[in-house]
Write an enzyme that holds these catalytic residues in place. Structure first.
Site, PDB file in Angstrom:
ATOM      1  N   ASP A   1       0.817  -1.206   0.000  1.00  0.00           N
ATOM      2  CA  ASP A   1       0.000   0.000   0.000  1.00  0.00           C
ATOM      3  C   ASP A   1       0.857   1.265   0.000  1.00  0.00           C
ATOM      4  O   ASP A   1       1.929   1.315   0.606  1.00  0.00           O
ATOM      5  CB  ASP A   1      -0.891  -0.009   1.250  1.00  0.00           C
ATOM      6  CG  ASP A   1      -1.838   1.165   1.313  1.00  0.00           C
ATOM      7  OD1 ASP A   1      -2.685   1.286   0.415  1.00  0.00           O
ATOM      8  OD2 ASP A   1      -1.721   1.976   2.257  1.00  0.00           O
TER       9      ASP A   1
ATOM     10  N   GLU B   1       1.188  -0.506  -5.119  1.00  0.00           N
ATOM     11  CA  GLU B   1       0.180   0.521  -5.386  1.00  0.00           C
ATOM     12  C   GLU B   1       0.951   1.830  -5.513  1.00  0.00           C
ATOM     13  O   GLU B   1       1.362   2.434  -4.514  1.00  0.00           O
ATOM     14  CB  GLU B   1      -0.841   0.611  -4.250  1.00  0.00           C
ATOM     15  CG  GLU B   1      -1.986   1.559  -4.594  1.00  0.00           C
ATOM     16  CD  GLU B   1      -2.415   2.457  -3.441  1.00  0.00           C
ATOM     17  OE1 GLU B   1      -3.386   3.203  -3.625  1.00  0.00           O
ATOM     18  OE2 GLU B   1      -1.788   2.425  -2.372  1.00  0.00           O
TER      19      GLU B   1
END
Length: 648
Positions: free
Chosen positions: A315, A369
């Site tokens: 993330d 990401e």
């Protein structure tokens, strides 16, 4: 009276690796471990708190008294406190009472605890990750499921809101109940993998799991560590891979968490320009501190080894790599080269990818990401890259949604938003994400991003999915998008499954199901999904008609499909250039009545020889409105049952 006895699990080599940032199995050493000393069973505790004046274990076994059960500091200046307490067993609640040099007593949960209480105290539990796995067959063959030349279609879901028995925000299904409901659905829909939004322990439900306090603990909202293992085990036994969201980018400032763990900036960077995230009001790890690197890379290894995860989606990589992320001028300091790259974070990510791929090889995937154009994210570390297996294709996502939001009659002014991705789609190994971030915070659900009346909205979304599933790259779709969830995602309630009673929603679900199976079983759509041999534009510039035509190619010469998108609500008779001697048949139509389309049947009504679109032959096709069709080159007999057998 101190009833703690000396005990250690650390060797001198362990300490050396820990301090060098190269110990990747710290979960075997730190935390609470069942042990035995002098024939007496109990629990060994160890914690890193180098600036502490004193550390003791407090819990329900000593009335949370910090004056008893004081741990011993190691003699090697590692900053580790450890000791053995007799008589303790599984289920014991505990924390560390850390006395700072100034005399402040901080009550901290164990950074390496395997389970946490699910309440405001959030104490750690003496626990275990022992589980008798039954996924040996999956493990023997999973390199065939997770490599870059196989189909990877991911269903992203939030365990707390995929399905609820009722709308009580305090009640969740157990991991085992989720398994019972989720696995048949994933198999029916044809997804190859699931991606779970963070399953690590977190205190605040509205964070969706991205504000983690217990990095080594499966959240007890849904059950025990063994319950989560059961879910993953069952998925594997049903040929479904498991990707976990992993958050090494930041952590919250909860009093019992990592923030100021021993009274100092231990896990986080002391400089707020590097150590505090202005958007999320959270703390950023100090990637330049070797012990922190060991903690984080060990954490990645933990979920891959102990929980048999097949991949980690990392993330907020953009925020990690950029010193100026979400900061104004004067709020960040350039690196030694005068630019905005966080060199310590980059080195950490390189070390992370090197370590996990060395340990697990092509059996696992790491996915970034990352929303900028940071170079070489998915290139090997030895070539100067960051080493990820894949990267989310955020540019494709934004351009695609921006295009489809436009009224079809104005799309000619935005035509190249759909062709632009082909300019860079082989720069990295891309996964195309339509994730949870696109259906929250007032952005509207995917179906309500589409223009027009109900029929046009669903036709547009069906065409978008054809474009997505036939475009080079892996796929990711967030839960509910497969059937046209009408409301934005709400973490407090389950999806609106009752919508499947309506033909338009059921039709959209059927379409996603069939596209998944085409992608999985037709090699042209995945064999070359990360190299230039797999894609060719036939028509990329027809702005007036908003028509796009491209080929997808497998490794065999005649393994070729043609995709035609008509992104206006008009039925068009369209002429396309094809190679001489080739013959084509239509094998898929998103306007089919099975998908709640208008039922306009595409057909090839003319074939002519003569130069057209730089080809020696042309075919004319009747194109349904707002639709994507797929044609198969017939040089070798196409087995239609390969698609039909999945249309059930």
């Amino acid at each position: 009276m101190n009833s703690v006895k000396t005990y250690t699990l650390f060797t001198d080599h362990d300490i050396y690796l820990f301090k060098e940032g190269k110990h990747y199995k710290l979960y075997d050493k730190f935390g609470a471990h069942s042990a035995e000393k002098d024939g007496v069973k109990g629990v060994y505790f160890s914690v890193w708190a180098p600036n502490a004046k004193k550390v003791s274990v407090i819990g329900n076994f000593n009335n949370w008294n910090h004056k008893d059960h004081i741990l011993f500091p190691r003699w090697d200046e590692s900053g580790i406190w450890e000791g053995f307490i007799a008589g303790l067993t599984w289920g014991t609640l505990y924390k560390y009472a850390v006395e700072t040099p100034g005399g402040e007593i901080l009550e901290k949960s164990d950074p390496y605890a395997l389970s946490w209480e699910q309440n405001i105290q959030a104490a750690s539990l003496v626990s275990t990750t022992w589980y008798e796995w039954n996924d040996k067959e999956w493990f023997q063959n999973r390199w065939k499921k997770n490599s870059l030349n196989v189909p990877i279609s991911v269903y992203e879901l939030h365990l707390g809101s995929w399905l609820r028995e009722d709308d009580d925000p305090e009640k969740f299904l157990n991991y085992r109940d989720i398994a019972k409901n989720l696995i048949p659905y994933i198999k029916e829909m044809g997804f190859t993998h699931v991606e779970f939004m963070p399953v690590m322990e977190y205190p605040y439900d509205p964070s969706w799991g991205y504000q983690i306090t217990g990095f080594y603990a499966a959240t007890s909202r849904f059950g025990s560590p063994q319950d989560l293992m059961f879910l993953i085990d069952e998925l594997h036994q049903n040929e479904i891979g498991v990707i976990l969201d992993w958050v090494p980018s930041h952590f919250p400032g909860d009093a019992n968490g990592l923030h100021r763990f021993d009274g100092s900036y231990l896990y986080e960077h002391e400089d707020p320009r590097k150590g505090f995230h202005p958007d999320w009001k959270s703390h950023i790890f100090n990637y330049g501190r070797n012990e922190v690197k060991s903690f984080l890379i060990s954490n990645a290894m933990f979920w891959l080894e102990r929980y048999h995860a097949d991949g980690l989606r990392v993330d907020a990589v953009t925020s990690m790599l950029h010193l100026d992320y979400s900061r104004n001028e004067g709020e960040w300091e350039p690196n030694i080269y005068g630019n905005n790259v966080n060199l310590e974070a980059k080195a950490f990510l390189q070390d992370f990818n090197t370590a996990v791929y060395k340990e697990f090889g092509d059996n696992i995937i790491t996915i970034a990401e990352e929303s900028s154009d940071f170079p070489m994210l998915t290139k090997p570390v030895h070539d100067g890259g960051v080493g990820f297996g894949m990267k989310w294709m955020m540019g494709w996502m934004h351009d695609t949604l921006d295009y489809f939001k436009v009224d079809p009659f104005n799309r000619k002014f935005h035509h190249h938003k759909l062709t632009f991705a082909s300019m860079y789609m082989y720069n990295e190994n891309y996964m195309m994400p339509l994730s949870h971030d696109e259906v929250v915070h007032g952005k509207a659900s995917l179906i309500y991003k589409m223009p027009g009346d109900e029929w046009q909205k669903f036709a547009n979304l069906r065409a978008l999915y054809v474009y997505m599933f036939t475009h080079p790259g892996a796929k990711l779709l967030f839960m509910g998008d497969e059937f046209g969830q009408t409301s934005e995602w709400n973490f407090k309630k389950g999806l609106d499954w009752h919508l499947l009673e309506y033909p338009v929603h059921k039709g959209l679900q059927n379409l996603v199901k069939d596209l998944n199976h085409i992608y999985r079983y037709e090699t042209a759509f995945y064999e070359n999904q990360f190299n230039k041999e797999g894609f060719e534009w036939v028509e990329a510039d027809d702005l007036e008609n908003s028509v796009f035509v491209y080929l997808r190619k497998g490794k065999k010469k005649d393994d070729v499909f043609m995709v035609v998108l008509n992104l206006t609500p008009r039925v068009i008779d369209y002429k396309i250039g094809v190679s001489a001697g080739s013959h084509w048949e239509i094998v898929f139509n998103s306007d089919d009545e099975r998908y709640a389309g208008s039922g306009v049947k595409p057909e090839i009504f003319d074939e002519q020889y003569g130069d057209y679109m730089r080809h020696q032959k042309s075919i004319s096709i009747k194109l349904p409105p707002l639709a994507g069709i797929i044609l198969k080159k017939k040089d070798k007999k196409y087995k239609q049952n390969r698609i039909k057998q999945h249309k059930r």
